[in-house]
Design an enzyme around this catalytic site. Structure first.
Site, mmCIF file in Angstrom:
data_model
loop_
_atom_site.group_PDB
_atom_site.id
_atom_site.type_symbol
_atom_site.label_atom_id
_atom_site.label_comp_id
_atom_site.label_asym_id
_atom_site.label_seq_id
_atom_site.Cartn_x
_atom_site.Cartn_y
_atom_site.Cartn_z
ATOM 1 N N ARG A 178 37.100 49.435 39.702
ATOM 2 C CA ARG A 178 35.793 49.497 40.353
ATOM 3 C C ARG A 178 35.639 50.890 40.972
ATOM 4 O O ARG A 178 36.615 51.609 41.171
ATOM 5 C CB ARG A 178 35.690 48.428 41.442
ATOM 6 C CG ARG A 178 35.684 47.010 40.926
ATOM 7 C CD ARG A 178 35.798 46.010 42.069
ATOM 8 N NE ARG A 178 34.691 46.152 43.008
ATOM 9 C CZ ARG A 178 34.722 45.715 44.266
ATOM 10 N NH1 ARG A 178 35.796 45.148 44.758
ATOM 11 N NH2 ARG A 178 33.656 45.865 45.037
ATOM 12 N N SER B 144 34.511 51.773 44.054
ATOM 13 C CA SER B 144 34.567 51.931 45.507
ATOM 14 C C SER B 144 35.740 52.823 45.905
ATOM 15 O O SER B 144 36.694 53.014 45.135
ATOM 16 C CB SER B 144 34.710 50.574 46.192
ATOM 17 O OG SER B 144 36.003 50.038 45.959
ATOM 18 N N ASP C 293 41.444 38.382 44.303
ATOM 19 C CA ASP C 293 40.122 38.213 43.697
ATOM 20 C C ASP C 293 40.169 37.554 42.320
ATOM 21 O O ASP C 293 39.132 37.144 41.794
ATOM 22 C CB ASP C 293 39.417 39.572 43.555
ATOM 23 C CG ASP C 293 39.024 40.177 44.892
ATOM 24 O OD1 ASP C 293 38.917 39.429 45.875
ATOM 25 O OD2 ASP C 293 38.827 41.412 44.945
ATOM 26 N N THR D 252 32.077 38.934 59.156
ATOM 27 C CA THR D 252 32.935 38.574 58.033
ATOM 28 C C THR D 252 32.215 37.508 57.225
ATOM 29 O O THR D 252 31.496 36.689 57.786
ATOM 30 C CB THR D 252 34.315 38.038 58.446
ATOM 31 O OG1 THR D 252 35.050 37.685 57.258
ATOM 32 C CG2 THR D 252 34.222 36.805 59.337
ATOM 33 N N ARG E 74 38.394 33.288 57.082
ATOM 34 C CA ARG E 74 38.364 34.060 58.333
ATOM 35 C C ARG E 74 37.423 33.418 59.338
ATOM 36 O O ARG E 74 37.741 33.304 60.524
ATOM 37 C CB ARG E 74 37.932 35.505 58.048
ATOM 38 C CG ARG E 74 38.963 36.322 57.297
ATOM 39 C CD ARG E 74 38.431 37.688 56.902
ATOM 40 N NE ARG E 74 39.439 38.477 56.201
ATOM 41 C CZ ARG E 74 39.165 39.479 55.369
ATOM 42 N NH1 ARG E 74 37.890 39.797 55.120
ATOM 43 N NH2 ARG E 74 40.128 40.153 54.795
ATOM 44 N N ARG F 233 29.061 42.288 53.907
ATOM 45 C CA ARG F 233 29.422 42.761 52.573
ATOM 46 C C ARG F 233 29.409 44.276 52.594
ATOM 47 O O ARG F 233 28.972 44.892 53.539
ATOM 48 C CB ARG F 233 28.425 42.253 51.519
ATOM 49 C CG ARG F 233 28.617 40.808 51.061
ATOM 50 C CD ARG F 233 29.853 40.588 50.201
ATOM 51 N NE ARG F 233 29.975 41.523 49.085
ATOM 52 C CZ ARG F 233 29.354 41.393 47.927
ATOM 53 N NH1 ARG F 233 28.534 40.399 47.716
ATOM 54 N NH2 ARG F 233 29.560 42.274 46.962
ATOM 55 N N GLY F 234 29.861 44.871 51.509
ATOM 56 C CA GLY F 234 29.871 46.326 51.405
ATOM 57 C C GLY F 234 31.291 46.857 51.409
ATOM 58 O O GLY F 234 32.259 46.118 51.602
ATOM 59 N N ASN F 235 31.424 48.171 51.196
ATOM 60 C CA ASN F 235 32.753 48.770 51.178
ATOM 61 C C ASN F 235 33.293 48.911 52.605
ATOM 62 O O ASN F 235 32.612 48.592 53.577
ATOM 63 C CB ASN F 235 32.736 50.117 50.436
ATOM 64 C CG ASN F 235 31.796 51.126 51.088
ATOM 65 O OD1 ASN F 235 31.641 51.168 52.302
ATOM 66 N ND2 ASN F 235 31.159 51.953 50.275
ATOM 67 N N THR G 123 31.162 50.995 55.028
ATOM 68 C CA THR G 123 29.930 50.295 55.398
ATOM 69 C C THR G 123 30.217 49.236 56.449
ATOM 70 O O THR G 123 29.489 49.090 57.439
ATOM 71 C CB THR G 123 29.291 49.636 54.159
ATOM 72 O OG1 THR G 123 28.977 50.653 53.206
ATOM 73 C CG2 THR G 123 28.033 48.879 54.527
ATOM 74 N N CYS H 201 38.765 31.659 45.346
ATOM 75 C CA CYS H 201 39.164 32.685 46.312
ATOM 76 C C CYS H 201 38.231 32.745 47.519
ATOM 77 O O CYS H 201 38.532 33.430 48.494
ATOM 78 C CB CYS H 201 39.243 34.054 45.632
ATOM 79 S SG CYS H 201 37.653 34.691 45.058
#
Length: 295
Positions: free
Chosen positions: A8, A10, A77, A119, A124, A141-143, A146, A234
């Site tokens: 990916r 990222s 994942d 989260t 979690r 969400r996001g990297n 972020t 997952c």
């Protein structure tokens, strides 16, 4: 021959794939990165809505199509069912623990009442709520940048991330608390990479086999067997962590109600990761795991 490593795009993905490329080079195998865009990179909906395996399917399709020779995944994942099209190994595992990144150096205990914590992972959310039912837990969400940026900007008071990811991009110092697995149990196989190639590609198999870490593979498999036998993906509120001492695996796994109202944990030891994972899963099922996860 230069092997193409599918990854990916990222920062975290290219960093960890870069580590794989460098390790292969150190073992005498030339390799370069090949960026693959996945559905999860363009769709910012919660992962549980997009579907399990959203980050890994495109990489696997790229492998099958011959666009790359090797794919690097976060093992947590991957779908838990084995795929005979691929040969999979696990290299040395990073720290499996969960981390809190909070404003002003705060910890879970010192966050103010009603603090906003980001989260989207059910495991979690459920464990945070069990410890701190007063927190306002918001989707995230996001990297990595972020996510942490939402704390820096003041939008959130804290976020929870895998410490392995932070460490891989040299941001481990941003963690204001790293949770013991006794406090917050991580995802099955968290911190472990899965490196795959086509099962019939002898050269790629030889290359990735040079990176095998037997202990990391054993522990990750024990944890993922629990997930598989619980028939949970997952994104389910299932967590597991194991350690290896000589030939003895110590595995702890748990299932959690999303509202934090109930949890069920079991620990056991054994020498066969599949048998141990199955034994723990059976105990959890017998004591009502399905009912707790459905809450």
């Amino acid at each position: 021959m230069t092997l193409k490593i599918g990854t990916r795009g990222s920062t975290l993905a290219t960093t960890q794939s870069g580590h794989v490329r460098d390790a292969l080079a150190a073992n005498g195998f030339d390799a370069e990165l090949h960026i693959v865009t996945t559905a999860g990179d363009v769709n910012m909906a919660p992962v549980e809505r997009i579907g399990v395996g959203v980050f890994t399917q495109a990489l696997r399709e790229s492998l099958v199509a011959g666009e790359c020779d090797i794919a690097v995944h976060s093992f947590k994942d991957l779908p838990t069912a084995p795929d005979e099209r691929f040969h999979l190994i696990v290299p040395v595992r990073a720290d499996a623990r969960e981390a809190l990144i909070a404003r002003d150096g705060l910890t879970l205990a010192t966050l103010p009442e009603g603090a906003k914590v980001g989260t989207s992972a059910p495991r979690r959310i459920s464990q945070l709520r069990a410890h701190r039912p007063d927190l306002e837990i918001l989707p995230l969400r996001g990297n990595i940048d972020t996510r942490m940026g939402k704390v820096t900007s003041g939008e959130l008071d804290a976020v929870v991330l895998a410490y392995a990811g932070l460490s891989r991009v040299e941001q481990g110092f941003r963690a204001t608390e790293v949770f013991s697995p006794e406090v917050i149990l991580p995802a099955p196989a968290q911190g472990a990479l899965a490196i795959e190639c086509r099962a019939d590609d002898a050269e790629a198999r030889r290359a990735i086999d040079s990176l095998i870490d037997a202990a990391a593979y054993t522990c990750a498999i024990a944890e993922r067997i629990v997930l598989n036998r619980l028939e949970a993906g997952c994104t389910a509120p299932v967590a597991a962590h194991s350690t290896l001492d000589g030939d003895t695996i110590t595995l702890t796994a748990g299932v959690f109600a999303l509202d934090g109202s109930a949890q069920l944990k079991h620990s056991a030891t054994g020498t066969d990761p599949v048998e141990l994972g199955e034994r723990i899963a059976r105990l959890l099922i017998e004591e009502g795991a399905a009912e707790i996860m459905a809450r």
